[in-house]
Design a protein around this motif. Structure first.
Motif, PDB file in Angstrom:
ATOM      1  N   SER A   1       0.827  -1.192   0.000  1.00  3.84           N
ATOM      2  CA  SER A   1       0.000   0.000   0.000  1.00  3.84           C
ATOM      3  C   SER A   1       0.861   1.240   0.000  1.00  3.84           C
ATOM      4  CB  SER A   1      -0.906   0.003   1.244  1.00  3.84           C
ATOM      5  OG  SER A   1      -1.552   1.244   1.376  1.00  3.84           O
TER       6      SER A   1
ATOM      7  N   THR B   1      -0.078   4.028   1.364  1.00  2.00           N
ATOM      8  CA  THR B   1      -0.527   4.854   2.480  1.00  2.00           C
ATOM      9  C   THR B   1       0.631   5.139   3.411  1.00  2.00           C
ATOM     10  OG1 THR B   1      -2.702   3.828   2.396  1.00  2.00           O
ATOM     11  CG2 THR B   1      -2.123   4.985   4.422  1.00  2.00           C
TER      12      THR B   1
ATOM     13  N   ASP C   1      -5.290  -2.009   5.256  1.00  2.00           N
ATOM     14  CA  ASP C   1      -5.826  -0.791   4.658  1.00  2.00           C
ATOM     15  C   ASP C   1      -5.464   0.407   5.533  1.00  2.00           C
ATOM     16  OD1 ASP C   1      -7.619  -0.685   6.831  1.00  2.00           O
ATOM     17  OD2 ASP C   1      -9.146  -1.815   5.741  1.00  2.00           O
ATOM     18  N   SER C   2      -5.822   1.594   5.094  1.00  2.00           N
ATOM     19  CA  SER C   2      -5.406   2.822   5.789  1.00  2.00           C
ATOM     20  C   SER C   2      -5.946   2.890   7.210  1.00  2.00           C
ATOM     21  CB  SER C   2      -5.867   4.052   4.995  1.00  2.00           C
ATOM     22  OG  SER C   2      -7.272   4.044   4.849  1.00  2.00           O
ATOM     23  N   GLU C   3      -7.171   2.414   7.434  1.00  2.00           N
ATOM     24  CA  GLU C   3      -7.738   2.457   8.782  1.00  2.00           C
ATOM     25  C   GLU C   3      -6.986   1.505   9.713  1.00  2.00           C
ATOM     26  OE1 GLU C   3     -12.014   1.671  11.049  1.00  2.00           O
ATOM     27  OE2 GLU C   3     -11.940   1.989   8.875  1.00  2.00           O
ATOM     28  N   GLU C   4      -6.637   0.339   9.202  1.00  2.00           N
ATOM     29  CA  GLU C   4      -5.878  -0.624  10.007  1.00  2.00           C
ATOM     30  C   GLU C   4      -4.483  -0.077  10.323  1.00  2.00           C
ATOM     31  OE1 GLU C   4      -7.429  -5.052   8.789  1.00  2.00           O
ATOM     32  OE2 GLU C   4      -6.351  -3.909   7.253  1.00  2.00           O
TER      33      GLU C   4
END
Length: 357
Positions: free
Chosen positions: A3, A5, A293-296
């Motif tokens: 990712s 991010t 993902d970005s939230e994780e």
């Protein structure tokens, strides 16, 4: 980490390392040294002026320098505890390092330079009419030795307590302690005791031989001693002001704690810097395993920071930067980790037990 991010997270948090008790002991140590030096500085200056003794005048300058320095050091403790503000977001912890540097400059200028002048003047132009009433000089030096010795004993007791808690010897604690205040007081008091003994030796030589150059020589020796101590203290304060990393073992523990996290693939960079006596900054660049993902990523970052702070509350500022580490960065990260491990091994070889931060 596949990712793209990136996060650079920061959480304001006051250092949790308990410095209240240590600060109270430090204030007491500095205050005792201050009171002792005020009294003996006056006694040395008056007696030195009456007798014309260059050794005693050099010691008077030494005590005056120590008195001014202890005022600086006493003021530095509350100044360093001020809360962060917009102009100083990392707080005022380095105030103590700054005033310790000024103390070193004071020892050099007020003590070393004046003592050197007195010794050189006494050597080149000995006072033929100088008083030879040695008894009062010995009395002043004896009282000074007792006062300086008591102050030194207080500093030694405090340093020994810290040395035991850190698994170090007394001299290792003096060399490696991050509190320049107690270290400066210890150095001043130890130097003062040696200075009094040098002055007494010069006066005794003058008494036995009738040559005032003995006292001038003692003043020159005191000047050289003060200049050396000022240099060592100034160099230590400079290192802390410029930005000194935390103890290698603490770096190693932070490395290992980050590497143990199941989401972290590689600790690419770990940087630390002391922000004060009991607080430090930690900045790390880490490569996470793919699939988050970005939230994780945000949740993982917050949890890691919280765990780091729980284990090492002295890290008042923690930054995590999520990166994609390539092969070269991984190789450099491995080399940096080996450097830290070697530093810990060298440290352990120099002392009986590992330091506790």
């Amino acid at each position: 980490m596949t990712s793209d991010t990136r996060t650079d997270t920061r959480e304001d948090h006051a250092p949790a390392a308990g410095g209240g008790k240590d600060d109270g002991e430090t204030k007491g140590t500095v205050l005792i040294a201050l009171l002792a030096n005020v009294a003996i500085a006056i006694a040395k200056a008056v007696t030195g002026a009456l007798t014309g003794s260059p050794a005693l005048l050099a010691e008077a300058a030494h005590s005056i320098a120590d008195t001014l320095n202890e005022v600086f050091l006493l003021a530095s403790v509350p100044l360093s505890k001020r809360k962060p503000d917009a102009q100083h977001p990392f707080g005022y912890g380095k105030e103590r390092f700054f005033w310790a540097l000024l103390a070193a400059v004071g020892i050099f200028v007020t003590g070393g330079c004046f003592s050197f002048y007195q010794g050189l003047h006494g050597w080149l132009s000995p006072e033929s009419d100088a008083s030879e009433s040695f008894l009062i000089t010995y009395v002043v030096l004896g009282v000074s030795l007792a006062a300086e010795g008591a102050s030194l004993l207080r500093a030694v007791v405090q340093l020994r307590g810290r040395a035991r808690s850190h698994g170090r010897s007394l001299f290792q604690e003096v060399a490696k302690s991050t509190d320049p205040t107690v270290r400066t007081v210890f150095a001043e008091d130890a130097t003062a005791v040696l200075g009094v003994l040098l002055a007494a030796g010069g006066v005794l030589g003058h008494q036995l031989t009738g040559a005032p150059q003995w006292e001038a020589g003692a003043a020159l020796a005191i000047a050289l001693l003060l200049i050396l101590v000022a240099y060592l203290l100034g160099r230590s304060a400079r290192d802390l002001l410029v930005g000194q990393a935390v103890d290698p073992r603490l770096q190693q523990e932070a490395y290992e704690m980050l590497a143990e996290q199941k989401e972290i693939d590689t600790v690419a960079v770990l940087l630390t810097m002391r922000l004060g006596v009991d607080s430090a900054l930690l900045a790390a660049r880490v490569d996470l395993h793919a699939g988050l993902d970005s939230e994780e990523v945000e949740e993982v970052s917050e949890r890691i920071k919280r765990d780091l702070r729980d284990k090492h509350p002295g890290f008042g500022e923690i930054f995590l930067d999520i990166v994609d580490a390539d092969r070269d960065e991984r190789a450099r990260a491995h080399a940096r980790k080996q450097e830290v491990d070697r530093a810990v091994e060298e440290q352990d070889a120099q002392q009986e037990g590992p330091p506790q931060q």
